[in-house]
Write a protein that holds these residues in place. Structure first.
Motif, mmCIF file in Angstrom:
data_model
loop_
_atom_site.group_PDB
_atom_site.id
_atom_site.type_symbol
_atom_site.label_atom_id
_atom_site.label_comp_id
_atom_site.label_asym_id
_atom_site.label_seq_id
_atom_site.Cartn_x
_atom_site.Cartn_y
_atom_site.Cartn_z
ATOM 1 N N ALA A 57 0.830 -1.214 0.000
ATOM 2 C CA ALA A 57 0.000 0.000 0.000
ATOM 3 C C ALA A 57 0.861 1.259 0.000
ATOM 4 O O ALA A 57 0.563 2.222 -0.726
ATOM 5 C CB ALA A 57 -0.946 -0.008 1.202
ATOM 6 N N ALA A 58 1.932 1.252 0.783
ATOM 7 C CA ALA A 58 2.821 2.424 0.858
ATOM 8 C C ALA A 58 3.497 2.668 -0.491
ATOM 9 O O ALA A 58 3.607 3.817 -0.948
ATOM 10 C CB ALA A 58 3.860 2.236 1.960
ATOM 11 N N ASN A 59 3.948 1.591 -1.154
ATOM 12 C CA ASN A 59 4.599 1.748 -2.455
ATOM 13 C C ASN A 59 3.603 2.224 -3.514
ATOM 14 O O ASN A 59 3.943 3.066 -4.350
ATOM 15 C CB ASN A 59 5.293 0.460 -2.881
ATOM 16 C CG ASN A 59 6.521 0.172 -2.043
ATOM 17 O OD1 ASN A 59 7.002 1.028 -1.308
ATOM 18 N ND2 ASN A 59 7.030 -1.031 -2.153
ATOM 19 N N GLU A 60 2.395 1.700 -3.487
ATOM 20 C CA GLU A 60 1.379 2.187 -4.437
ATOM 21 C C GLU A 60 1.112 3.670 -4.218
ATOM 22 O O GLU A 60 0.944 4.425 -5.185
ATOM 23 C CB GLU A 60 0.090 1.384 -4.315
ATOM 24 C CG GLU A 60 0.181 0.021 -4.959
ATOM 25 C CD GLU A 60 -1.176 -0.615 -5.218
ATOM 26 O OE1 GLU A 60 -2.217 0.086 -5.121
ATOM 27 O OE2 GLU A 60 -1.190 -1.817 -5.541
ATOM 28 N N GLN A 61 1.106 4.100 -2.967
ATOM 29 C CA GLN A 61 0.882 5.512 -2.664
ATOM 30 C C GLN A 61 2.024 6.366 -3.216
ATOM 31 O O GLN A 61 1.782 7.432 -3.794
ATOM 32 C CB GLN A 61 0.744 5.714 -1.145
ATOM 33 C CG GLN A 61 0.181 7.043 -0.754
ATOM 34 C CD GLN A 61 -1.261 7.230 -1.211
ATOM 35 O OE1 GLN A 61 -1.950 6.321 -1.652
ATOM 36 N NE2 GLN A 61 -1.740 8.448 -1.130
ATOM 37 N N LEU A 62 3.264 5.904 -3.079
ATOM 38 C CA LEU A 62 4.408 6.640 -3.639
ATOM 39 C C LEU A 62 4.283 6.746 -5.161
ATOM 40 O O LEU A 62 4.558 7.803 -5.734
ATOM 41 C CB LEU A 62 5.724 5.952 -3.267
ATOM 42 C CG LEU A 62 6.186 6.083 -1.816
ATOM 43 C CD1 LEU A 62 7.409 5.200 -1.571
ATOM 44 C CD2 LEU A 62 6.479 7.538 -1.463
#
Length: 186
Positions: free
Chosen positions: A57-62
């Motif tokens: 989720a964090a990487n998709e947000q980046l």
């Protein structure tokens, strides 16, 4: 300042944070801001599974916040690029971002696939793997959807022959893409 998501298997390297810092410093030197996958903010989790989902989720947000993506597509654990990196490229392409890629192994996808899974002689009119399945022969570095997506997005794809010990840490091709992007921005 335009932001670049820095996709690639570097996150698995022993000195991942240091390598990410080097890539981000190069971005800054060319007038960009790099977003490395380890930069994502993680929620507290109680299990390894939940941590994996939080990282995703964090990487998709980046990626959603980045203006473009540069992916290290050096073959990882097989004939092709890291599957997570390929997912990130697909997500960025689906979001309409320009995607770029590089590889520190200039061999073609057909050559690498045949070397790992082929049988008989290389160089025939149609190559097959050891299971009798055909091997792509499009004179591309990786699967046609990867390089095709980069080309169709207007992105740059470069290869470089890195020393085996520096396969994931050599930033020559990465920097060449940054240089080309800087020139395009002028």
């Amino acid at each position: 300042m335009r932001t670049i998501y820095l996709a690639g298997p570097e996150v698995f390297c022993p000195a991942a944070s240091e390598l990410g810092a080097r890539k981000k410093a190069l971005c800054e030197g060319y007038g960009f801001r790099g977003l490395f996958p380890l930069d994502g903010e993680l929620q507290q989790t109680s299990s390894a599974r939940e941590l994996g989902f939080a990282i995703s989720a964090a990487n998709e947000q980046l990626i959603r916040h980045a203006d473009l993506v540069i992916a290290n597509l050096t073959p990882f654990r097989g004939a092709s690029a890291d599957v997570g990196t390929v997912y990130e490229l697909g997500l960025a392409r689906g979001l309409g971002k320009v995607i770029h890629g590089y590889s520190n192994d200039p061999a073609s996808f057909a050559e690498r696939t045949f070397a790992l899974f082929g049988q008989g002689e290389y160089g025939g009119s149609e190559l097959h793997d050891r299971d009798g399945l055909s091997i792509e022969q499009f004179d591309l570095h990786d699967n046609l959807m990867i390089e095709g997506g980069i080309a169709l997005s207007g992105g740059i794809f470069l290869t470089h022959q890195a020393a085996e010990a520096e396969k994931y840490s050599d930033l020559t091709a990465f920097e060449a893409i940054l240089s080309a992007l800087q020139k395009q921005s002028r």
